[in-house]
Design a protein around this motif. Structure first.
Motif, PDB file in Angstrom:
ATOM      1  N   TYR A 180       0.837  -1.198   0.000  1.00 26.38           N
ATOM      2  CA  TYR A 180       0.000   0.000   0.000  1.00 26.38           C
ATOM      3  C   TYR A 180       0.876   1.254   0.000  1.00 26.38           C
ATOM      4  O   TYR A 180       2.062   1.204   0.323  1.00 26.38           O
ATOM      5  N   ASP A 181       0.263   2.356  -0.335  1.00 31.52           N
ATOM      6  CA  ASP A 181       0.983   3.633  -0.416  1.00 31.52           C
ATOM      7  C   ASP A 181       1.061   4.264   0.970  1.00 31.52           C
ATOM      8  O   ASP A 181       0.450   5.299   1.250  1.00 31.52           O
ATOM      9  N   VAL A 182       1.812   3.610   1.867  1.00 27.55           N
ATOM     10  CA  VAL A 182       2.004   4.116   3.225  1.00 27.55           C
ATOM     11  C   VAL A 182       3.470   3.947   3.602  1.00 27.55           C
ATOM     12  O   VAL A 182       4.184   3.110   3.040  1.00 27.55           O
ATOM     13  N   SER A 183       3.910   4.748   4.568  1.00 20.94           N
ATOM     14  CA  SER A 183       5.284   4.670   5.045  1.00 20.94           C
ATOM     15  C   SER A 183       5.281   4.792   6.565  1.00 20.94           C
ATOM     16  O   SER A 183       4.657   5.699   7.118  1.00 20.94           O
ATOM     17  N   PHE A 184       5.966   3.848   7.241  1.00 24.68           N
ATOM     18  CA  PHE A 184       6.012   3.838   8.697  1.00 24.68           C
ATOM     19  C   PHE A 184       7.387   4.301   9.178  1.00 24.68           C
ATOM     20  O   PHE A 184       8.417   3.920   8.618  1.00 24.68           O
ATOM     21  N   ASN A 185       7.385   5.119  10.223  1.00 19.84           N
ATOM     22  CA  ASN A 185       8.619   5.573  10.853  1.00 19.84           C
ATOM     23  C   ASN A 185       8.581   5.166  12.321  1.00 19.84           C
ATOM     24  O   ASN A 185       7.596   5.434  13.022  1.00 19.84           O
ATOM     25  N   TYR A 186       9.653   4.516  12.781  1.00 19.38           N
ATOM     26  CA  TYR A 186       9.669   4.018  14.151  1.00 19.38           C
ATOM     27  C   TYR A 186      11.104   3.716  14.563  1.00 19.38           C
ATOM     28  O   TYR A 186      12.015   3.645  13.731  1.00 19.38           O
ATOM     29  N   ALA A 187      11.291   3.542  15.866  1.00 18.75           N
ATOM     30  CA  ALA A 187      12.596   3.130  16.394  1.00 18.75           C
ATOM     31  C   ALA A 187      12.639   1.606  16.371  1.00 18.75           C
ATOM     32  O   ALA A 187      11.918   0.936  17.115  1.00 18.75           O
ATOM     33  N   ASN A 188      13.485   1.073  15.514  1.00 20.55           N
ATOM     34  CA  ASN A 188      13.513  -0.369  15.302  1.00 20.55           C
ATOM     35  C   ASN A 188      13.790  -1.142  16.591  1.00 20.55           C
ATOM     36  O   ASN A 188      13.201  -2.191  16.839  1.00 20.55           O
ATOM     37  N   ASP A 189      14.696  -0.629  17.431  1.00 19.83           N
ATOM     38  CA  ASP A 189      15.046  -1.355  18.650  1.00 19.83           C
ATOM     39  C   ASP A 189      13.902  -1.395  19.655  1.00 19.83           C
ATOM     40  O   ASP A 189      13.883  -2.234  20.555  1.00 19.83           O
ATOM     41  N   LEU A 190      12.914  -0.503  19.512  1.00 20.59           N
ATOM     42  CA  LEU A 190      11.775  -0.499  20.426  1.00 20.59           C
ATOM     43  C   LEU A 190      10.674  -1.463  19.988  1.00 20.59           C
ATOM     44  O   LEU A 190      10.035  -2.107  20.819  1.00 20.59           O
ATOM     45  N   VAL A 191      10.447  -1.570  18.702  1.00 19.38           N
ATOM     46  CA  VAL A 191       9.295  -2.348  18.228  1.00 19.38           C
ATOM     47  C   VAL A 191       9.657  -3.759  17.779  1.00 19.38           C
ATOM     48  O   VAL A 191       8.778  -4.611  17.651  1.00 19.38           O
ATOM     49  N   ALA A 192      10.946  -4.024  17.538  1.00 21.49           N
ATOM     50  CA  ALA A 192      11.339  -5.297  16.915  1.00 21.49           C
ATOM     51  C   ALA A 192      10.944  -6.515  17.739  1.00 21.49           C
ATOM     52  O   ALA A 192      10.642  -7.577  17.187  1.00 21.49           O
ATOM     53  N   SER A 193      10.942  -6.402  19.061  1.00 17.57           N
ATOM     54  CA  SER A 193      10.679  -7.572  19.906  1.00 17.57           C
ATOM     55  C   SER A 193       9.197  -7.850  20.114  1.00 17.57           C
ATOM     56  O   SER A 193       8.830  -8.855  20.727  1.00 17.57           O
ATOM     57  N   HIS A 194       8.335  -6.998  19.607  1.00 10.21           N
ATOM     58  CA  HIS A 194       6.896  -7.155  19.835  1.00 10.21           C
ATOM     59  C   HIS A 194       6.244  -7.876  18.652  1.00 10.21           C
ATOM     60  O   HIS A 194       6.432  -7.495  17.498  1.00 10.21           O
ATOM     61  N   LYS A 195       5.476  -8.913  18.983  1.00 10.96           N
ATOM     62  CA  LYS A 195       4.761  -9.675  17.967  1.00 10.96           C
ATOM     63  C   LYS A 195       3.261  -9.633  18.252  1.00 10.96           C
ATOM     64  O   LYS A 195       2.844  -9.598  19.412  1.00 10.96           O
ATOM     65  N   VAL A 196       2.472  -9.658  17.194  1.00 11.59           N
ATOM     66  CA  VAL A 196       1.019  -9.614  17.350  1.00 11.59           C
ATOM     67  C   VAL A 196       0.370 -10.586  16.378  1.00 11.59           C
ATOM     68  O   VAL A 196       0.972 -11.008  15.387  1.00 11.59           O
ATOM     69  N   THR A 197      -0.870 -10.921  16.689  1.00 16.02           N
ATOM     70  CA  THR A 197      -1.717 -11.696  15.789  1.00 16.02           C
ATOM     71  C   THR A 197      -2.955 -10.862  15.493  1.00 16.02           C
ATOM     72  O   THR A 197      -3.681 -10.474  16.416  1.00 16.02           O
ATOM     73  N   VAL A 198      -3.172 -10.562  14.224  1.00 19.36           N
ATOM     74  CA  VAL A 198      -4.292  -9.699  13.858  1.00 19.36           C
ATOM     75  C   VAL A 198      -4.753 -10.032  12.444  1.00 19.36           C
ATOM     76  O   VAL A 198      -3.947 -10.402  11.587  1.00 19.36           O
ATOM     77  N   ARG A 199      -6.064  -9.923  12.231  1.00 20.83           N
ATOM     78  CA  ARG A 199      -6.629 -10.137  10.895  1.00 20.83           C
ATOM     79  C   ARG A 199      -7.315  -8.846  10.453  1.00 20.83           C
ATOM     80  O   ARG A 199      -8.167  -8.309  11.165  1.00 20.83           O
ATOM     81  N   LEU A 200      -6.934  -8.384   9.284  1.00 20.79           N
ATOM     82  CA  LEU A 200      -7.494  -7.155   8.724  1.00 20.79           C
ATOM     83  C   LEU A 200      -8.276  -7.505   7.467  1.00 20.79           C
ATOM     84  O   LEU A 200      -7.754  -8.168   6.571  1.00 20.79           O
ATOM     85  N   ARG A 201      -9.523  -7.027   7.414  1.00 16.62           N
ATOM     86  CA  ARG A 201     -10.374  -7.324   6.266  1.00 16.62           C
ATOM     87  C   ARG A 201     -10.896  -6.022   5.674  1.00 16.62           C
ATOM     88  O   ARG A 201     -11.896  -5.466   6.127  1.00 16.62           O
ATOM     89  N   ASN A 202     -10.179  -5.515   4.705  1.00 15.45           N
ATOM     90  CA  ASN A 202     -10.572  -4.294   4.008  1.00 15.45           C
ATOM     91  C   ASN A 202     -10.855  -3.165   4.999  1.00 15.45           C
ATOM     92  O   ASN A 202     -11.859  -2.471   4.925  1.00 15.45           O
ATOM     93  N   GLU A 203      -9.911  -2.986   5.939  1.00 13.05           N
ATOM     94  CA  GLU A 203     -10.069  -1.991   6.997  1.00 13.05           C
ATOM     95  C   GLU A 203      -9.500  -0.641   6.547  1.00 13.05           C
ATOM     96  O   GLU A 203      -8.459  -0.593   5.880  1.00 13.05           O
ATOM     97  N   PRO A 204     -10.137   0.468   6.923  1.00 13.96           N
ATOM     98  CA  PRO A 204      -9.497   1.774   6.719  1.00 13.96           C
ATOM     99  C   PRO A 204      -8.149   1.781   7.424  1.00 13.96           C
ATOM    100  O   PRO A 204      -7.987   1.165   8.481  1.00 13.96           O
ATOM    101  N   ILE A 205      -7.180   2.458   6.866  1.00 14.49           N
ATOM    102  CA  ILE A 205      -5.821   2.384   7.370  1.00 14.49           C
ATOM    103  C   ILE A 205      -5.727   2.773   8.845  1.00 14.49           C
ATOM    104  O   ILE A 205      -4.997   2.148   9.623  1.00 14.49           O
ATOM    105  N   GLY A 206      -6.482   3.777   9.269  1.00 12.54           N
ATOM    106  CA  GLY A 206      -6.445   4.190  10.668  1.00 12.54           C
ATOM    107  C   GLY A 206      -6.966   3.109  11.592  1.00 12.54           C
ATOM    108  O   GLY A 206      -6.375   2.812  12.640  1.00 12.54           O
ATOM    109  N   THR A 207      -8.082   2.485  11.214  1.00  9.90           N
ATOM    110  CA  THR A 207      -8.649   1.392  12.008  1.00  9.90           C
ATOM    111  C   THR A 207      -7.697   0.202  12.046  1.00  9.90           C
ATOM    112  O   THR A 207      -7.524  -0.451  13.080  1.00  9.90           O
ATOM    113  N   ALA A 208      -7.062  -0.067  10.918  1.00  3.47           N
ATOM    114  CA  ALA A 208      -6.133  -1.195  10.837  1.00  3.47           C
ATOM    115  C   ALA A 208      -4.957  -1.007  11.789  1.00  3.47           C
ATOM    116  O   ALA A 208      -4.560  -1.938  12.506  1.00  3.47           O
ATOM    117  N   ILE A 209      -4.397   0.202  11.834  1.00  2.00           N
ATOM    118  CA  ILE A 209      -3.248   0.442  12.712  1.00  2.00           C
ATOM    119  C   ILE A 209      -3.667   0.360  14.175  1.00  2.00           C
ATOM    120  O   ILE A 209      -2.923  -0.140  15.027  1.00  2.00           O
TER     121      ILE A 209
END
Length: 252
Positions: A47-76
């Motif tokens: 998708y036409d999006v770009s994420f900016n974040y501190a890699n060392d802060l987020v790298a260790s976090h894992k999630v399970t999520v299902r997105l079904r044609n969600e608006p980008i804000g709702t998805a995040i």
């Protein structure tokens, strides 16, 4: 690719969440125990999006999520629901991921994994029963069953090194994370050639008996008489009769 940095941004340059919520970007995806980095990179590719974040802060976090044609804000929002982060935007498609001190979430539990497979002969494809499968530098391990199958459950880290060995074959050592890449979860062991020391066979009887030039006459070495077979105390005549190829007759 977005730059993996995050810093303090002036609120004046941020757009409102309502404007972002009106974006026509809708996303879908099914993520099972994926790191935030993997999810963000996948969304950037599709998708036409770009994420900016501190890699060392987020790298260790894992999630399970299902997105079904969600608006980008709702998805995040769904992606970040179980992790201590929130998002802000600096443009219609530029998304900033920052820590959220209001989320007092416990650290994610360590990921457990299971290593399983089948050990076979690389040349014949035959299973190798009772092959040894162990974790390097530990006493923990198991053995394959009669069909070559094995399992090492509940490993605390997929970076553990596993060694598979079998008598007469070259051992294989690999990371636990590499097992899922094996075709059919099969480990093929190559037969190992074993070189033995030279063995010299010496005929002790022949060295103890020296044939003379005169037919039917031989000389015995008294020092080697003990090498002859005997049924008790050394007996020259009895020992000679036990040597293959020699027969005795009794005189009348």
């Amino acid at each position: 690719m977005s730059i993996r940095v995050y810093g303090t941004l002036l609120l004046g340059i941020l757009l409102s969440f309502s404007a972002f919520g009106q974006s026509d970007i809708k996303v879908s995806g099914n993520y099972q125990n994926k790191s935030l980095v993997e999810i963000f990179e996948d969304l950037e590719k599709r998708y036409d999006v770009s994420f900016n974040y501190a890699n060392d802060l987020v790298a260790s976090h894992k999630v399970t999520v299902r997105l079904r044609n969600e608006p980008i804000g709702t998805a995040i929002d769904k992606i970040l629901a179980t992790v201590p982060f929130r998002f802000m935007i600096s443009s219609q498609t530029n998304i900033l991921i920052i820590p959220d001190p209001k989320k007092n979430l416990a650290p994610p539990p360590p990921t457990r994994t299971t290593v399983s497979g089948r050990v076979t002969d690389a040349e014949t494809g035959e299973p190798l029963p009772f092959a040894t499968v162990g974790i390097v530098k530990t006493s923990r391990g198991t053995a394959s069953n009669s069909e070559g199958f094995f399992a090492l459950p509940d490993l605390e880290d997929d970076s553990l090194e596993i060694v598979i060995s079998y008598l007469g074959y070259k051992p294989i050592q690999m990371l636990a994370s590499e097992f899922h890449k094996l075709e059919g979860s099969t480990i093929h062991l190559q037969p190992a050639a074993t070189l033995l020391d030279d063995v010299t066979i010496e005929d002790q009887y022949q060295s103890a008996i020296q044939l003379m030039a005169q037919p039917g006459v031989a000389r015995l070495d008294a020092q080697k008489i003990n090498t002859f077979p005997n049924l008790g105390q050394p007996d020259v005549f009895q020992a000679i009769q036990l040597i293959p190829g020699i027969s005795a007759t009794s005189g009348g």
